[in-house]
Design a protein around this motif. Structure first.
Motif, PDB file in Angstrom:
ATOM      1  N   PHE A 131      17.091 -13.813 -23.803  1.00 38.59           N
ATOM      2  CA  PHE A 131      15.971 -13.407 -24.655  1.00 38.59           C
ATOM      3  C   PHE A 131      16.124 -13.984 -26.050  1.00 38.59           C
ATOM      4  N   VAL A 132      17.355 -14.071 -26.509  1.00 43.29           N
ATOM      5  CA  VAL A 132      17.606 -14.580 -27.859  1.00 43.29           C
ATOM      6  C   VAL A 132      17.128 -16.018 -27.976  1.00 43.29           C
ATOM      7  N   GLY A 133      17.354 -16.815 -26.951  1.00 46.14           N
ATOM      8  CA  GLY A 133      16.897 -18.206 -26.962  1.00 46.14           C
ATOM      9  C   GLY A 133      15.390 -18.308 -27.014  1.00 46.14           C
ATOM     10  N   PHE A 134      14.707 -17.479 -26.249  1.00 43.92           N
ATOM     11  CA  PHE A 134      13.246 -17.513 -26.242  1.00 43.92           C
ATOM     12  C   PHE A 134      12.666 -17.072 -27.581  1.00 43.92           C
ATOM     13  N   ILE A 135      13.219 -16.025 -28.145  1.00 41.36           N
ATOM     14  CA  ILE A 135      12.710 -15.510 -29.413  1.00 41.36           C
ATOM     15  C   ILE A 135      13.051 -16.455 -30.557  1.00 41.36           C
ATOM     16  N   SER A 136      14.264 -17.019 -30.552  1.00 39.05           N
ATOM     17  CA  SER A 136      14.651 -17.919 -31.634  1.00 39.05           C
ATOM     18  C   SER A 136      13.863 -19.220 -31.587  1.00 39.05           C
ATOM     19  N   TYR A 187      10.459  -5.027 -20.047  1.00 43.20           N
ATOM     20  CA  TYR A 187      10.736  -4.489 -18.714  1.00 43.20           C
ATOM     21  C   TYR A 187      12.162  -4.836 -18.273  1.00 43.20           C
ATOM     22  N   MET A 188      12.606  -6.050 -18.559  1.00 43.16           N
ATOM     23  CA  MET A 188      13.970  -6.440 -18.192  1.00 43.16           C
ATOM     24  C   MET A 188      15.005  -5.664 -19.006  1.00 43.16           C
ATOM     25  N   LEU A 189      14.689  -5.342 -20.257  1.00 39.61           N
ATOM     26  CA  LEU A 189      15.597  -4.497 -21.039  1.00 39.61           C
ATOM     27  C   LEU A 189      15.685  -3.104 -20.432  1.00 39.61           C
ATOM     28  N   PHE A 190      14.559  -2.597 -19.953  1.00 45.72           N
ATOM     29  CA  PHE A 190      14.570  -1.313 -19.258  1.00 45.72           C
ATOM     30  C   PHE A 190      15.446  -1.383 -18.008  1.00 45.72           C
ATOM     31  N   ILE A 191      15.348  -2.471 -17.260  1.00 42.60           N
ATOM     32  CA  ILE A 191      16.156  -2.639 -16.046  1.00 42.60           C
ATOM     33  C   ILE A 191      17.638  -2.701 -16.390  1.00 42.60           C
ATOM     34  N   PHE A 196      24.092  -5.500 -22.100  1.00 41.10           N
ATOM     35  CA  PHE A 196      22.964  -5.959 -22.909  1.00 41.10           C
ATOM     36  C   PHE A 196      23.246  -7.320 -23.545  1.00 41.10           C
ATOM     37  N   ILE A 197      24.487  -7.558 -23.958  1.00 41.08           N
ATOM     38  CA  ILE A 197      24.820  -8.857 -24.554  1.00 41.08           C
ATOM     39  C   ILE A 197      24.757  -9.958 -23.497  1.00 41.08           C
ATOM     40  N   ALA A 198      25.398  -9.743 -22.356  1.00 42.05           N
ATOM     41  CA  ALA A 198      25.474 -10.784 -21.336  1.00 42.05           C
ATOM     42  C   ALA A 198      24.133 -11.051 -20.672  1.00 42.05           C
ATOM     43  N   LEU A 199      23.445  -9.993 -20.271  1.00 47.13           N
ATOM     44  CA  LEU A 199      22.189 -10.177 -19.550  1.00 47.13           C
ATOM     45  C   LEU A 199      21.007 -10.427 -20.472  1.00 47.13           C
ATOM     46  N   GLY A 200      21.114 -10.003 -21.708  1.00 55.81           N
ATOM     47  CA  GLY A 200      20.011 -10.181 -22.644  1.00 55.81           C
ATOM     48  C   GLY A 200      20.128 -11.416 -23.518  1.00 55.81           C
ATOM     49  N   ALA A 239      -6.980 -22.784 -24.581  1.00 53.07           N
ATOM     50  CA  ALA A 239      -5.691 -22.930 -25.268  1.00 53.07           C
ATOM     51  C   ALA A 239      -5.320 -21.648 -26.013  1.00 53.07           C
ATOM     52  N   GLU A 240      -6.296 -21.031 -26.685  1.00 52.84           N
ATOM     53  CA  GLU A 240      -6.020 -19.781 -27.402  1.00 52.84           C
ATOM     54  C   GLU A 240      -5.670 -18.667 -26.416  1.00 52.84           C
ATOM     55  N   PHE A 241      -6.405 -18.589 -25.311  1.00 50.53           N
ATOM     56  CA  PHE A 241      -6.146 -17.573 -24.299  1.00 50.53           C
ATOM     57  C   PHE A 241      -4.743 -17.734 -23.716  1.00 50.53           C
ATOM     58  N   GLU A 242      -4.345 -18.971 -23.414  1.00 51.53           N
ATOM     59  CA  GLU A 242      -3.010 -19.225 -22.876  1.00 51.53           C
ATOM     60  C   GLU A 242      -1.931 -18.852 -23.872  1.00 51.53           C
ATOM     61  N   ASP A 243      -2.158 -19.150 -25.147  1.00 52.69           N
ATOM     62  CA  ASP A 243      -1.174 -18.837 -26.178  1.00 52.69           C
ATOM     63  C   ASP A 243      -0.977 -17.329 -26.308  1.00 52.69           C
ATOM     64  N   TYR A 244      -2.083 -16.583 -26.383  1.00 46.27           N
ATOM     65  CA  TYR A 244      -1.984 -15.128 -26.511  1.00 46.27           C
ATOM     66  C   TYR A 244      -1.396 -14.494 -25.260  1.00 46.27           C
ATOM     67  N   SER A 245      -1.840 -14.935 -24.093  1.00 49.20           N
ATOM     68  CA  SER A 245      -1.339 -14.318 -22.864  1.00 49.20           C
ATOM     69  C   SER A 245       0.140 -14.621 -22.655  1.00 49.20           C
ATOM     70  N   LEU A 246       0.586 -15.817 -23.036  1.00 48.14           N
ATOM     71  CA  LEU A 246       2.009 -16.144 -22.915  1.00 48.14           C
ATOM     72  C   LEU A 246       2.842 -15.208 -23.784  1.00 48.14           C
ATOM     73  N   LYS A 247       2.436 -15.032 -25.022  1.00 46.46           N
ATOM     74  CA  LYS A 247       3.212 -14.175 -25.930  1.00 46.46           C
ATOM     75  C   LYS A 247       3.195 -12.724 -25.491  1.00 46.46           C
ATOM     76  N   ILE A 248       2.038 -12.215 -25.089  1.00 40.05           N
ATOM     77  CA  ILE A 248       1.926 -10.807 -24.711  1.00 40.05           C
ATOM     78  C   ILE A 248       2.651 -10.522 -23.400  1.00 40.05           C
ATOM     79  N   LEU A 249       2.424 -11.351 -22.392  1.00 38.09           N
ATOM     80  CA  LEU A 249       3.006 -11.080 -21.081  1.00 38.09           C
ATOM     81  C   LEU A 249       4.513 -11.334 -21.047  1.00 38.09           C
ATOM     82  N   LEU A 250       4.988 -12.330 -21.762  1.00 41.00           N
ATOM     83  CA  LEU A 250       6.436 -12.541 -21.792  1.00 41.00           C
ATOM     84  C   LEU A 250       7.143 -11.457 -22.599  1.00 41.00           C
ATOM     85  N   THR A 251       6.484 -10.950 -23.631  1.00 42.61           N
ATOM     86  CA  THR A 251       7.050  -9.820 -24.370  1.00 42.61           C
ATOM     87  C   THR A 251       7.150  -8.602 -23.466  1.00 42.61           C
TER      88      THR A 251
END
Length: 76
Positions: free
Chosen positions: A60-65, A30-34, A53-57, A13-25
């Protein structure tokens, strides 16, 4: 709790939590770079780049909020 499998010294559970946060970040960065590269290649200009950036990004606001709302409500 004695029989919990351990990955890199963490429970699953801890591994999944950390990997989800790190890999999705990393994926979000990467998507912001694109998006930035798309704006540059299409010569969108300053105003067009802001709207890209507003339309395509906006997703991200939903995920972070979501994480902030969970911490605020104590759901985590």
């Amino acid at each position: 709790m004695d029989g919990d499998p351990i990955i890199f010294g963490l429970t699953i559970a801890e591994f999944e939590d950390y990997s989800l946060k790190i890999l999705l970040t990393a994926l979000i960065l990467y998507m912001l770079f694109i998006i930035g590269n798309l704006a540059k290649e299409s010569k969108a200009g300053r105003y067009g780049t802001v709207w890209l950036f507003i339309a395509l990004g906006l997703g991200f606001v939903g995920f972070i909020s979501k994480s902030f709302i969970q911490k605020f409500l104590g759901i985590e």
